[in-house]
Design a protein around this motif. Structure first.
Motif, PDB file in Angstrom:
ATOM      1  N   PHE A  19       1.230  -1.186  -0.711  1.00  0.00           N
ATOM      2  CA  PHE A  19      -0.097   0.461  -0.045  1.00  0.00           C
ATOM      3  C   PHE A  19       1.342   1.070   0.191  1.00  0.00           C
ATOM      4  O   PHE A  19       0.630   1.832  -0.559  1.00  0.00           O
ATOM      5  N   ASN A  20       1.797   1.421   1.493  1.00  0.00           N
ATOM      6  CA  ASN A  20       2.946   2.407   0.968  1.00  0.00           C
ATOM      7  C   ASN A  20       3.417   2.716  -0.236  1.00  0.00           C
ATOM      8  O   ASN A  20       3.885   3.645  -0.473  1.00  0.00           O
ATOM      9  N   ALA A  21       4.015   1.416  -0.825  1.00  0.00           N
ATOM     10  CA  ALA A  21       4.724   2.074  -1.824  1.00  0.00           C
ATOM     11  C   ALA A  21       4.120   2.722  -3.148  1.00  0.00           C
ATOM     12  O   ALA A  21       4.851   3.904  -3.722  1.00  0.00           O
ATOM     13  N   GLU A  22       2.499   2.876  -3.250  1.00  0.00           N
ATOM     14  CA  GLU A  22       2.209   4.005  -3.918  1.00  0.00           C
ATOM     15  C   GLU A  22       1.556   5.120  -3.162  1.00  0.00           C
ATOM     16  O   GLU A  22       1.725   6.114  -3.730  1.00  0.00           O
ATOM     17  N   TYR A  23       0.890   5.104  -2.082  1.00  0.00           N
ATOM     18  CA  TYR A  23       0.449   5.399  -1.076  1.00  0.00           C
ATOM     19  C   TYR A  23       1.415   6.846  -1.229  1.00  0.00           C
ATOM     20  O   TYR A  23       1.093   8.184  -1.043  1.00  0.00           O
ATOM     21  N   ASN A  24       2.582   6.497  -0.704  1.00  0.00           N
ATOM     22  CA  ASN A  24       3.177   7.577  -0.001  1.00  0.00           C
ATOM     23  C   ASN A  24       4.116   8.357  -1.280  1.00  0.00           C
ATOM     24  O   ASN A  24       5.265   8.476  -0.922  1.00  0.00           O
ATOM     25  N   LYS A  25       4.145   7.944  -2.547  1.00  0.00           N
ATOM     26  CA  LYS A  25       4.566   8.568  -3.070  1.00  0.00           C
ATOM     27  C   LYS A  25       4.488  10.305  -4.099  1.00  0.00           C
ATOM     28  O   LYS A  25       5.068  11.098  -3.951  1.00  0.00           O
ATOM     29  N   MET A  26       3.033  10.536  -3.097  1.00  0.00           N
ATOM     30  CA  MET A  26       3.220  11.518  -3.192  1.00  0.00           C
ATOM     31  C   MET A  26       2.174  12.642  -1.829  1.00  0.00           C
ATOM     32  O   MET A  26       1.706  11.342  -0.577  1.00  0.00           O
ATOM     33  N   THR A  27       3.223  13.615  -1.305  1.00  0.00           N
ATOM     34  CA  THR A  27       2.724  14.327   0.408  1.00  0.00           C
ATOM     35  C   THR A  27       2.783  15.682  -0.225  1.00  0.00           C
ATOM     36  O   THR A  27       2.590  16.171  -0.827  1.00  0.00           O
ATOM     37  N   LEU A  28       1.491  15.974   0.750  1.00  0.00           N
ATOM     38  CA  LEU A  28       0.960  17.271   1.237  1.00  0.00           C
ATOM     39  C   LEU A  28       0.959  18.292   2.088  1.00  0.00           C
ATOM     40  O   LEU A  28       0.282  17.385   3.266  1.00  0.00           O
ATOM     41  N   GLU A  29       2.364  19.079   2.006  1.00  0.00           N
ATOM     42  CA  GLU A  29       2.060  19.384   4.081  1.00  0.00           C
ATOM     43  C   GLU A  29       2.004  20.894   3.040  1.00  0.00           C
ATOM     44  O   GLU A  29       2.364  21.995   3.181  1.00  0.00           O
ATOM     45  N   LEU A  30       0.808  21.705   4.349  1.00  0.00           N
ATOM     46  CA  LEU A  30       0.701  23.406   4.573  1.00  0.00           C
ATOM     47  C   LEU A  30       0.887  23.840   5.676  1.00  0.00           C
ATOM     48  O   LEU A  30      -0.063  22.679   6.658  1.00  0.00           O
TER      49      LEU A  30
END
Length: 893
Positions: free
Chosen positions: A358-369
């Protein structure tokens, strides 16, 4: 009223009501207690318990936390002492009595065209025959002794990809966790003894189908079902036979949910509930249950499935064994054996394999505001946004992670339905079907830029599963050969056009094929040549015609050779043949007899064989979902702007792929067809007209924005300033007639492509501040939450954010094209995949300091123009394959 009740419900969380699900706020440090990274998690301090006796209302199950792997899934209510796990299967559809073929109406085509050319109304008495509706699997109930409790929380942990419950009572702290495995294809639950050593005591049972919301509103009343348990309490199951409707391919079919039960310590035995099953559909003699006492841990391994071969419904009640139950039980036992060592099942190992995938794909993108708040519950974040005209950064960020989680859970095998892949009700809104004139398209808006490969694989499988029916549609509705026509709706099994009534003339939905293939063309732009695995999600033998480059079917030998490879090449073996057949459809729908003059008037001239100078084809019938002109009652019209755009798109994609495979390919015929398409027209305000024909007047009180197809998903306005301004005016003129979230999601995506920050902000504010969110952060169809469950915004939000922060096309990446006016003043997004075979590793911006920075890695050797819409600086840089470069720029509002 919906908003008022929502606010009151959240305010009540300041009160402690023992046993009701309402608990004190901030009574413990939930983040440190549960998660290593609380920024990728969400939680609620409220729960909604489904009643075991009597029909539930729809809002209860919709508040549940969700998990899924694209095929299997689950919704959990999180009630501490009477939890329910409603199991899901993406392919569960309930038959109805409607036909399962596309009625042959090609003989009506010419009279319809004549009526349109003469501006005469089109009426008929045909019915609206809908496709099958999505339905839930079994609801497993976990019953325990009720005690006063506190420190209650239910959560979704996006990092470990599981949902859970935690609470404390006089016996200690209790935890329960569930995930649907990406690797093993089952749903696994762990129920542990308390931290003080108190043992697990519980009863497992299956809820009656009459307890589901909307019971009695659909075909579930005509099915039969049983509840089963193993002799030693090793499993509990529900098996059902579908209604035996004559037209249904499932008339001898059914479905089942099987839960394998493991107790670590203690005892387990079969039991039965005191209550009687009152459902007339129930064929069993009792209401079986499994009772577990004194266990250290209890593990539940569940799987769902369906079959076309369960036998006659009249024999169902007398059957003792069911092949589907045996098959599913075998799957659960295999998973149990895989993770059992020395007689002990390891939930942690099963979770670890799943989480890694799951994380191999999920963690390819992040957003930090800037302004995040990981310590605040979902309901309090939502309350803080209520009626607020400024976007709250904390909710904006958490909603991004929630949407990404939901998309990954609902993708991979197919693509999200209207409800994603979750339901706890019969006869869900719009059948929770796949609606392909907006809803599917919006939910897949981040399919490629979101950098999750399983998304495009699932989407390609979804297309390949249904395209044989597209060929039937083109033949039955228009009499066209070697052509395909996508429907507006599919239930996932059949994609034939059954809705033939003229008020909803889906048989004349021309643009669908182009719109459904366009995301896969973008996959090429983002990833290059990719291989689509051949799986049992589609039938290769059924594709012999549609995957042929000619009117002759592929041979059995050719299909076998493709199958032996184990994959299909997206460019040459999927898109090329499908775009050819899509182009053939457009080629046959346009003839010189129906033409548009240079002034924009539609004409008919019998026997006309060629266009004269200044004339273009007229596209008719032409349907712009789901609108009709102000001066013409029928939605079957001429020269819909979406058809002009979609036809051009189909032909341009085809030409590009032909040239990429053979630089000497002859594309002159298709180029000439583009040149003879109708031209866009503009109304008295300067706005793009929805129908490029003077005979038809604009109707701007409508939720759909189909005529702006040239903006999004297309890119025509990027190089055409006049068209861009006309589309900006068109979106200003349009006002939705209801609260449908898809209208605002669509508007936001168009606004982002038009680089209109104010319009993006306005759409997001209206979506976020009216109560659209459930406590799980899943969403409703309407922004005031007065409709059905729907992931149009929950998942479609990802596309809005990606497009607002980064625009891209071949050789071009632009930062901050439509940065929202609030909530996004400072932030960083990582991992956005662009349509130029490059990944934006990082985009940072800070409005207060005026600084921005973008880091890009190119997968191929190329020159890319890097720019920022909020800066005057432009960088034209050459990249070697795998090379990374960083640029900095000054930004201003």
């Amino acid at each position: 009223m919906g908003i008022v009740m929502r606010i009151l419900g959240v305010i009540l969380t300041v009160l402690q009501t023992i046993g009701s699900g309402l608990v004190p706020i901030n009574t413990f440090n939930w983040a440190e207690d549960l998660f290593s990274d609380s920024s990728k998690a969400s939680y609620s301090q409220m729960y909604y318990e489904l009643q075991q006796n009597g029909k539930n209302n729809t809002d209860i199950w919709r508040q549940g936390m969700i998990s899924g792997n694209g095929l299997q899934g689950v919704i959990t209510s999180g009630a501490p002492y009477s939890d329910t796990l409603i199991y899901q299967n993406m392919h569960f559809i309930m038959p109805n009595k409607n036909v399962r073929y596309c009625p042959d109406t090609a003989h009506e085509l010419e009279s319809v065209k004549q009526n349109i050319a003469e501006s005469k109304d089109i009426t008929d008495n045909a019915s609206y025959d809908d496709v099958y509706a999505f339905h839930p699997g079994a609801a497993l109930r976990i019953s325990q002794t009720r005690l006063p409790y506190l420190k209650y929380v239910r959560y979704t942990d996006y990092e470990s990809a599981q949902v859970g419950v935690q609470y404390t009572n006089m016996l200690g702290k209790w935890q329960r966790a569930t995930f649907t495995s990406q690797t093993d294809g089952v749903t696994i639950t762990k129920i542990s003894k308390s931290n003080l050593g108190a043992k697990v005591n519980l009863t497992l049972s299956v809820d009656d189908i009459s307890t589901f919301a909307n019971y009695g509103n659909g075909s579930e009343v005509d099915m039969k079902y049983k509840k089963l348990t193993g002799d030693e309490g090793e499993y509990i199951a529900m098996v059902a036979h579908y209604p035996s409707y004559e037209n249904s391919e499932l008339k001898n079919g059914g479905y089942a949910t099987v839960v394998y039960v493991i107790n670590e310590g203690g005892s387990k035995k079969t039991d039965k509930l005191l209550k009687k099953v009152k459902d007339s559909q129930h064929c069993g003699e009792e209401d079986p249950a499994i009772k577990i006492s004194g266990a250290d841990n209890v593990y539940l391994i569940a799987v769902t499935g369906r079959t076309y071969d369960m036998g006659n419904i009249d024999d169902f009640a007398h059957m003792k064994d069911y092949d589907i139950v045996d098959s599913l039980l075998g799957k659960t036992k295999a998973v149990a054996d895989k993770y059992t060592q020395d007689g002990v099942f390891s939930y942690e190992k099963a979770l670890g394999e799943h989480a890694d995938a799951f994380n191999a794909e999920y963690n390819k993108m992040t957003l930090e505001l800037d302004g995040k708040d990981s310590r605040t519950s979902n309901e309090r974040l939502v309350l803080s946004q209520m009626a607020n005209k400024k976007i709250k950064s904390a909710l904006a960020e958490r909603a991004f992670y929630s949407g990404r989680y939901a998309y990954l859970c609902a993708g991979g095998s197919s693509t999200p339905r209207l409800y994603g892949m979750w339901t706890g009700e019969w006869a869900p809104g719009w059948g929770s079907k796949y609606t392909m004139d907006a809803n599917v398209n919006l939910q897949t808006s981040s399919m490629n830029t979101g950098n999750m490969e399983s998304s495009y694989i699932g989407y390609a499988s979804f297309i390949l599963r249904q395209v044989p029916d597209w060929e039937e549609n083109a033949k039955a509705t228009h009499g066209f050969s070697d052509a395909i026509q996508a429907p507006v709706n599919t239930d996932g099994d059949k994609a034939v056009i059954t809705e033939t009534c003229y008020p909803y003339p889906f048989r004349y939905w021309n643009a669908g094929t182009s719109w459904m293939l366009q995301p896969l063309y973008e996959t090429l732009l983002c990833y290059g040549d990719v291989k689509i695995p051949i799986t049992d999600e589609f039938d290769m033998k059924a594709l012999k015609s549609v995957l042929s480059l000619t009117a002759e079917d592929l041979t059995d030998e050719e299909i076998a050779a493709m199958s032996r490879k184990g994959y299909l090449d997206l460019r040459s073996e999927i898109l090329l043949p499908l775009l050819i057949k899509g182009a053939n459809y457009w080629d046959q729908i346009m003839t010189p007899e129906y033409y548009t003059d240079s002034a924009g008037n539609v004409h008919y001239e019998k026997g006309k064989t060629q266009l004269l100078e200044g004339e273009t084809y007229a596209i008719l019938p032409s349907y712009s979902p789901e609108n009709n002109p102000a001066n013409y009652p029928s939605p079957s019209v001429a020269n819909a702007a979406i058809d002009i755009s979609a036809c051009k798109s189909n032909l341009e994609m085809l030409i590009d792929i032909m040239k990429s495979l053979d630089s000497n390919a002859d594309t002159a015929y298709w180029q000439a067809l583009i040149a003879d398409l109708p031209v866009y027209l503009y109304d008295e305000t300067g706005a793009l007209k929805e129908w490029a024909a003077n005979e038809f007047e604009e109707n701007n009180l409508h939720r759909h924005l189909s005529h702006l197809y040239c903006v999004w998903p297309m890119f025509e306005t990027q190089k055409d300033e006049a068209l861009k301004n006309a589309c900006i005016r068109a979106i200003e003129n349009r006002a939705s007639e209801n609260q449908a979230s898809h209208a605002l999601v669509h508007r936001a995506l168009i606004a982002a492509r038009l680089k209109d920050s104010a319009a993006v902000t306005d759409s997001l504010v209206n979506l976020m501040n009216h109560g659209i969110y459930y406590d799980s952060l899943m969403t409703n169809h309407d922004y005031d939450r007065n409709s059905c469950y729907c992931t149009d915004f929950g998942i479609g939000y990802l596309g809005i954010i990606n497009e607002s922060l980064i625009y891209s096309y071949t050789g071009e990446i632009e930062a901050l094209p439509a940065l929202p006016d609030s909530g996004f003043d400072k932030g960083e997004i990582k991992g956005v995949r662009t349509r130029s075979r490059a990944v934006v590793d990082s985009l940072k911006w800070d409005i207060s300091t005026g600084n921005g920075e973008m880091t890009v890695t190119s997968e191929i050797a190329q020159t890319i123009k890097l720019s920022c819409a909020m800066s005057d600086e432009t960088f034209t840089l050459s990249f070697a394959p795998g090379e990374t470069k960083t640029v900095s720029f000054s930004i201003y509002r």
